[in-house]
Motif scaffolding. Structure first.
Motif, short mmCIF file in Angstrom:
data_model
loop_
_atom_site.label_atom_id
_atom_site.label_comp_id
_atom_site.label_asym_id
_atom_site.label_seq_id
_atom_site.Cartn_x
_atom_site.Cartn_y
_atom_site.Cartn_z
N LEU A 294 0.83 -1.20 0.00
CA LEU A 294 0.00 0.00 0.00
C LEU A 294 0.87 1.25 0.00
CD1 LEU A 294 -2.70 -1.06 2.63
CD2 LEU A 294 -3.03 -0.85 0.16
N GLU A 295 0.48 2.23 -0.82
CA GLU A 295 1.19 3.51 -0.87
C GLU A 295 2.69 3.32 -1.10
OE1 GLU A 295 -0.14 6.91 -0.56
OE2 GLU A 295 -1.75 5.65 -1.31
N SER B 293 6.24 3.90 -2.42
CA SER B 293 6.98 5.06 -2.91
C SER B 293 7.98 4.62 -3.98
CB SER B 293 7.73 5.75 -1.77
OG SER B 293 8.86 4.98 -1.38
N ASP C 99 -4.68 0.44 -7.56
CA ASP C 99 -4.69 1.72 -8.27
C ASP C 99 -4.84 1.48 -9.76
OD1 ASP C 99 -4.41 3.83 -6.44
OD2 ASP C 99 -2.27 3.45 -6.22
N ASN D 184 5.76 7.84 -9.70
CA ASN D 184 4.55 7.03 -9.71
C ASN D 184 3.40 7.86 -10.25
OD1 ASN D 184 5.82 4.83 -8.53
ND2 ASN D 184 5.20 5.40 -6.44
N SER E 38 -0.90 7.55 -10.88
CA SER E 38 -2.17 6.82 -10.77
C SER E 38 -3.29 7.83 -10.66
CB SER E 38 -2.16 5.89 -9.55
OG SER E 38 -2.42 6.62 -8.36
N GLY F 235 -4.88 8.17 -8.01
CA GLY F 235 -4.82 8.65 -6.63
C GLY F 235 -6.02 8.27 -5.79
N GLN F 236 -6.85 7.36 -6.29
CA GLN F 236 -8.04 6.92 -5.57
C GLN F 236 -8.18 5.41 -5.69
OE1 GLN F 236 -11.11 9.35 -7.47
NE2 GLN F 236 -11.02 10.80 -5.79
N THR G 45 -1.11 -0.37 -4.18
CA THR G 45 -1.38 1.03 -4.48
C THR G 45 -0.08 1.83 -4.44
OG1 THR G 45 -1.79 1.72 -2.18
CG2 THR G 45 -3.66 0.81 -3.41
N LEU G 46 -0.08 2.97 -5.12
CA LEU G 46 1.12 3.79 -5.26
C LEU G 46 0.98 5.13 -4.55
CD1 LEU G 46 1.80 3.31 -9.09
CD2 LEU G 46 2.76 1.99 -7.19
N ASP G 47 2.07 5.60 -4.02
CA ASP G 47 2.17 6.95 -3.46
C ASP G 47 2.54 7.89 -4.61
OD1 ASP G 47 2.81 9.31 -2.21
OD2 ASP G 47 4.42 8.48 -0.98
N SER H 188 2.72 11.27 -4.33
CA SER H 188 3.01 12.61 -3.79
C SER H 188 4.19 13.27 -4.52
CB SER H 188 3.30 12.53 -2.29
OG SER H 188 4.37 11.66 -2.00
#
Length: 327
Positions: free
Chosen positions: A123-124, A126, A199, A226, A228, A230-231, A295-297, A299
């Motif tokens: 998850l998330e 980086s 994602d 990354n 995506s 984002g949701q 899922t990808l971060d 940011s």
């Protein structure tokens, strides 16, 4: 500004080349199938055929170009290592060499989140979370290709790499079509509990990210990003949404992840032993994707590329379904 888009006969390369033309850019394209890029030529793209595995062809493509958007490459999780090495590393080496010799200013490389591995749920993730060992040929060769790209930065080439999560939209012939085919054959089953979050990237959002990569300033260069929507959403909600839109039966049967993995391993072993190594009906990598969180971060892309995904997954899936019905 003149840009070269490789892989323009494919889904992502073709969609971005069309988007770039709509933005008023001077676009040169290369792809394996001339008939697949005819619509781009009609819109004003310059098509130069040729095999990127030939270094001289790659150099000729780079002549007079300001920026190369390198979308060509080998995808998937099944096949011989040499085929992935040829499709990802050799082609990228030739493009990098062509850029340097022809004084191209910038190279934007379309990479893959396959680099992060297909093991436990993530998850998330980086950009820095690369595994010690890559578990399939696609991931291993994509990593080598990225290193070739970033290495060229030391010789003055401006470089950016994007790692988009699975891309959806009109023209996708790999992701959702595979699930549709399984359902049409009565083989589609929910793996695990059906709640795993993943994602996606709507193609319209990826177009914006690629466009941003053409124009970003120095602080954003020399990095991977990354990309995506984002949701994150439950994977099987997305799959069943497409089934409903296409008036197909929804996936309602459940299959144990452990049993599905064991069956895929047997399927792979049989295909490895069979002459020609045909593609298995199920792979262990596909089972992991179908049953685990990933899922990808994003940011870093938000901060340095000013990336703001605007098109939702559901809009991207609607676009795909409309196209699929008319295909």
């Amino acid at each position: 500004m003149r840009i070269l888009v490789t892989g323009a006969s494919g889904f992502i390369g073709g969609r971005f080349a069309r988007f770039a033309l709509e933005q008023g850019l001077d676009v040169r394209i290369n792809g394996r199938r001339a008939e697949a890029v005819a619509h781009l030529v009609k819109r004003g793209a310059q098509f130069i055929p040729g095999d990127l595995s030939n270094a001289e062809v790659a150099r000729r493509l780079c002549q007079g170009v300001d920026i190369v958007v390198h979308c060509a490459g080998a995808a998937g999780t099944w096949g011989r290592y040499q085929a992935f090495y040829q499709g990802n590393v050799v082609l990228t080496e030739n493009i990098v060499e062509g850029c340097l010799k022809e004084h191209v200013r910038r190279l934007v490389y379309l990479s893959s989140p396959a680099l992060y591995g297909d093991g436990k749920g993530l998850l998330e993730v980086s950009e820095a979370q690369l595994p010690r060992h890559f578990h399939n040929a696609c991931a291993a060769t994509r990593h080598v290709a990225e290193q070739k790209v970033f290495g060229a930065g030391e010789f003055g080439l401006e470089v950016v790499a994007l790692r988009p999560s699975p891309v959806v939209g009109a023209g996708d012939m790999r992701l959702f079509p595979a699930w549709i085919e399984q359902q049409n054959k009565g083989r589609l089953a929910i793996i695990g509990n059906g709640l795993n979050s993943v994602d996606f990237t709507s193609m319209s959002n990826l177009n914006e990210a690629l466009l941003a990569a053409l124009f970003v300033d120095t602080p954003a260069l020399g990095q991977a990003y990354n990309i995506s929507n984002g949701q994150p959403v439950p994977l099987w909600d997305a799959i069943n949404y497409v089934m409903r839109q296409l008036q197909l039966p929804q996936a309602t049967r459940y299959r144990s992840a452990r049993a599905a993995y064991a069956l895929a391993a047997l399927n792979e072993a049989g295909c490895l032993a069979w002459p020609g190594r045909p593609t298995p009906r199920a792979t262990r990598a596909a089972v992991k994707y179908a049953s685990r969180d990933f899922t990808l971060d994003i940011s870093r892309a938000r901060q340095h590329l000013d990336y703001r995904p605007k098109v939702s997954l559901w809009s991207g899936l609607d676009e795909f379904c409309t196209w699929w019905r008319g295909a």
